[in-house]
Design a protein around this motif. Structure first.
Motif, mmCIF file in Angstrom:
data_model
loop_
_atom_site.group_PDB
_atom_site.id
_atom_site.type_symbol
_atom_site.label_atom_id
_atom_site.label_comp_id
_atom_site.label_asym_id
_atom_site.label_seq_id
_atom_site.Cartn_x
_atom_site.Cartn_y
_atom_site.Cartn_z
ATOM 1 N N GLY A 31 0.782 -1.234 0.000
ATOM 2 C CA GLY A 31 0.000 0.000 0.000
ATOM 3 C C GLY A 31 0.809 1.276 0.000
ATOM 4 O O GLY A 31 0.317 2.335 0.413
ATOM 5 N N ALA A 32 2.052 1.211 -0.471
ATOM 6 C CA ALA A 32 2.860 2.431 -0.582
ATOM 7 C C ALA A 32 2.203 3.395 -1.568
ATOM 8 O O ALA A 32 1.433 2.986 -2.439
ATOM 9 N N LYS A 33 2.521 4.660 -1.417
ATOM 10 C CA LYS A 33 1.981 5.680 -2.316
ATOM 11 C C LYS A 33 2.862 5.908 -3.536
ATOM 12 O O LYS A 33 2.398 6.410 -4.555
ATOM 13 N N ALA A 34 4.158 5.590 -3.389
ATOM 14 C CA ALA A 34 5.099 5.887 -4.465
ATOM 15 C C ALA A 34 6.286 4.934 -4.422
ATOM 16 O O ALA A 34 6.601 4.368 -3.380
ATOM 17 N N VAL A 35 6.928 4.806 -5.588
ATOM 18 C CA VAL A 35 8.152 4.019 -5.728
ATOM 19 C C VAL A 35 9.182 4.905 -6.413
ATOM 20 O O VAL A 35 8.862 5.636 -7.351
#
Length: 135
Positions: A95-99
């Motif tokens: 569920g990260a918002k960004a990579v």
């Protein structure tokens, strides 16, 4: 270029301050160690992710993203391009918002998958270079 100036700004300024740094160990000669220091100076919480699960820069390390017991906003990837796609997929799963794929870390298919999953993504760039430019 994989990551517009708007995406870079959004990740660095708006996506949140908890950054899992995949490949971060206590080896001070590695780029991940130095980049993590810069991120901390700019107010980011840096969570080391490395098979050794070492404590680095005062933060407990974890062997994988899935083991981190709290939400992660951004996953910063310091592994070889061949391994980076799996990390991007794990970032989606947790569920990260960004990579953020570091300099020379390139996987076009992983970039597309992360974007399709709704994550912001930057590839082949360094946040330690970009963040001071934001002012």
């Amino acid at each position: 270029m994989y990551g517009s100036p708007e995406t870079i700004r959004r990740i660095l300024m708006e996506s949140g301050d908890t950054w899992a740094v995949v490949g971060l160990s206590s080896n001070q000669r590695r780029a991940a160690y130095r980049v993590a220091q810069v991120l901390q100076r700019f107010g980011k919480r840096v969570v080391p992710v490395h098979p050794k699960a070492e404590t680095v820069h005062g933060e407990q390390g974890y062997a994988s993203l899935a083991e981190i017991p709290f939400p992660v906003d951004v996953v910063d990837v310091f592994v070889n391009s061949e391994l980076a796609g799996a990390v991007a997929d794990e970032a989606v799963e947790i569920g990260a918002k960004a990579v953020w794929f570091q300099l020379d870390v390139v996987d076009v298919e992983a970039y597309a998958r992360a974007r399709e999953a709704g994550l912001d993504m930057v590839m082949d760039r360094c946040p330690a270079i970009e963040i001071p430019l934001l002012g």
